[in-house]
Enzyme design. Structure first.
Site, short mmCIF file in Angstrom:
data_model
loop_
_atom_site.label_atom_id
_atom_site.label_comp_id
_atom_site.label_asym_id
_atom_site.label_seq_id
_atom_site.Cartn_x
_atom_site.Cartn_y
_atom_site.Cartn_z
N HIS A 59 66.17 48.12 40.22
CA HIS A 59 66.90 46.87 40.47
C HIS A 59 68.40 47.12 40.42
CE1 HIS A 59 63.08 45.24 38.52
NE2 HIS A 59 63.06 44.66 39.70
N GLU B 12 66.26 50.62 36.52
CA GLU B 12 67.26 51.30 37.36
C GLU B 12 67.07 51.00 38.85
OE1 GLU B 12 70.07 53.14 37.51
OE2 GLU B 12 70.35 52.55 35.44
P1 AMP Z 1 60.70 42.98 41.90
O1 AMP Z 1 61.44 42.56 40.68
O2 AMP Z 1 59.60 43.94 41.65
O3 AMP Z 1 60.30 41.81 42.77
O4 AMP Z 1 61.74 43.80 42.77
C1 AMP Z 1 62.97 43.21 43.15
C2 AMP Z 1 63.62 44.08 44.19
O5 AMP Z 1 63.87 45.37 43.62
C3 AMP Z 1 62.76 44.30 45.43
O6 AMP Z 1 63.60 44.28 46.58
C4 AMP Z 1 62.17 45.66 45.18
O7 AMP Z 1 61.83 46.35 46.37
C5 AMP Z 1 63.32 46.35 44.47
N1 AMP Z 1 62.82 47.49 43.68
C6 AMP Z 1 61.84 47.46 42.75
N2 AMP Z 1 61.60 48.71 42.27
C7 AMP Z 1 62.43 49.53 42.95
C8 AMP Z 1 62.66 50.94 42.94
N3 AMP Z 1 61.98 51.76 42.14
N4 AMP Z 1 63.60 51.44 43.77
C9 AMP Z 1 64.30 50.61 44.59
N5 AMP Z 1 64.14 49.29 44.65
C10 AMP Z 1 63.21 48.75 43.85
#
Ligand code: AMP
Length: 281
Positions: free
Chosen positions: A34, A32
């Site tokens: 993402h 959620e």
């Molecule tokens: P990642 O797949 O972990 O590299 O995350 C991809 C993007 O989703 C990054 O910009 C993260 O900061 C964002 N993201 C990951 N988890 C969350 C969350 N719980 N709430 C908001 N954004 C998130």
């Protein structure tokens, strides 16, 4: 929704899109958090482009690059339901035909906090963010406040290198318990997940404390004590930082006004991060 795996396919697919583009970059195993980025992106542009790539450059030897969850089929099925025009899931050999020689130096903020335990991490992150922004050429790119230090560094890169893109941020999505959603939560056992809830709970308790007059140093100490009380948690760092520059505030000077409480801790063998903005009087 179109899915492309190479730069050539991406170029052809982009040529077929009309209107503005917003980019959401992910490493997949979508949740959620993402999807909230995807929803904000959809409000901001005609076309949402999502990248899914576990970028080897941002993992150090011994980190979880090999074991990081990869679920491309399920991710694509989820994105199909979310008004996404284009998914770019690059192949390693296409996006990095050789080890890149020219590297981005992320500067001093990349050497503190996350950068202290992961010294090559942010250089790897900025390398892929710069590449994907250059390839997709979006008007806007959306990043989560969850990775607050990463967001600050991406903003700095966009400003210092004059990238023709607006960097937009989205608040942290949490479970009802307060636990920040993360693809790495999949590594947690039920017992570890319960322990992991202490991370966000200690941040929220510190915010309540600040509203009642608790200072930044005392707030940091309270969080450290709450984490130390749980034997499954091994704290890496807890700090109050300037929300814009990410410079560490606690222990340095009296903090008045907005600060970001940031923490990293290992729960079992899983390293988790969280943060919360707090107003200190
Ligand atoms: P990642 O797949 O972990 O590299 O995350 C991809 C993007 O989703 C990054 O910009 C993260 O900061 C964002 N993201 C990951 N988890 C969350 C969350 N719980 N709430 C908001 N954004 C998130």
């Amino acid at each position: 929704m179109k899915t492309v795996r190479t730069k050539a396919e991406l170029k052809a697919a982009l040529a077929g899109l009309s209107g503005t583009r917003a980019l959401v970059m992910t490493m997949g195993a979508l949740h959620e958090g993402h999807l909230s980025l995807v929803r904000e992106a959809a409000k901001a542009a005609d076309n949402v482009c999502v990248s899914i790539y576990v970028n080897p450059l941002q993992f150090a030897p011994g980190e979880d690059y090999e074991s990081y969850p990869r679920r491309l089929g399920a991710d694509l099925a989820l994105l199909e339901q979310h008004n996404v025009a284009l998914v770019y899931a690059p192949l390693d050999e296409d996006i990095y035909p050789r080890t890149p020689l020219v590297r981005i130096d992320p500067g001093p903020v990349a050497r503190i906090l996350e950068g202290k335990t992961r010294p090559t991490h942010f250089a790897g992150v900025l390398q892929i963010v710069h590449k994907v922004i250059s390839l997709v050429q979006p008007q806007k790119a959306f990043f989560g406040q969850k990775d607050a230090q990463q967001l600050a560094l991406i903003r700095t890169m966009a400003a210092d290198l004059d990238l023709p893109v607006e960097i937009c941020s989205v608040p942290i999505r949490r479970e009802a318990s307060g636990l920040a959603l993360s693809s790495r939560n999949a590594y947690l056992s039920a017992e570890e997940k319960k322990a992991a809830e202490t991370l966000s709970q200690s941040l929220f308790a510190a915010r309540s404390g600040a509203a009642a007059g608790l200072g930044a140093d005392a707030a940091v100490e309270r969080i450290k004590a709450a984490l130390a009380a749980n034997p499954l948690i091994e704290t890496d760092y807890v700090h109050a930082v300037d929300p814009d520059t990410f410079l560490i505030l606690d222990g340095e000077k009296q903090v008045h006004g907005r600060a970001l409480l940031v923490l990293a801790a290992r729960v079992g063998s899983t390293r988790l991060i969280d943060n919360l903005e707090v107003d200190f009087r």
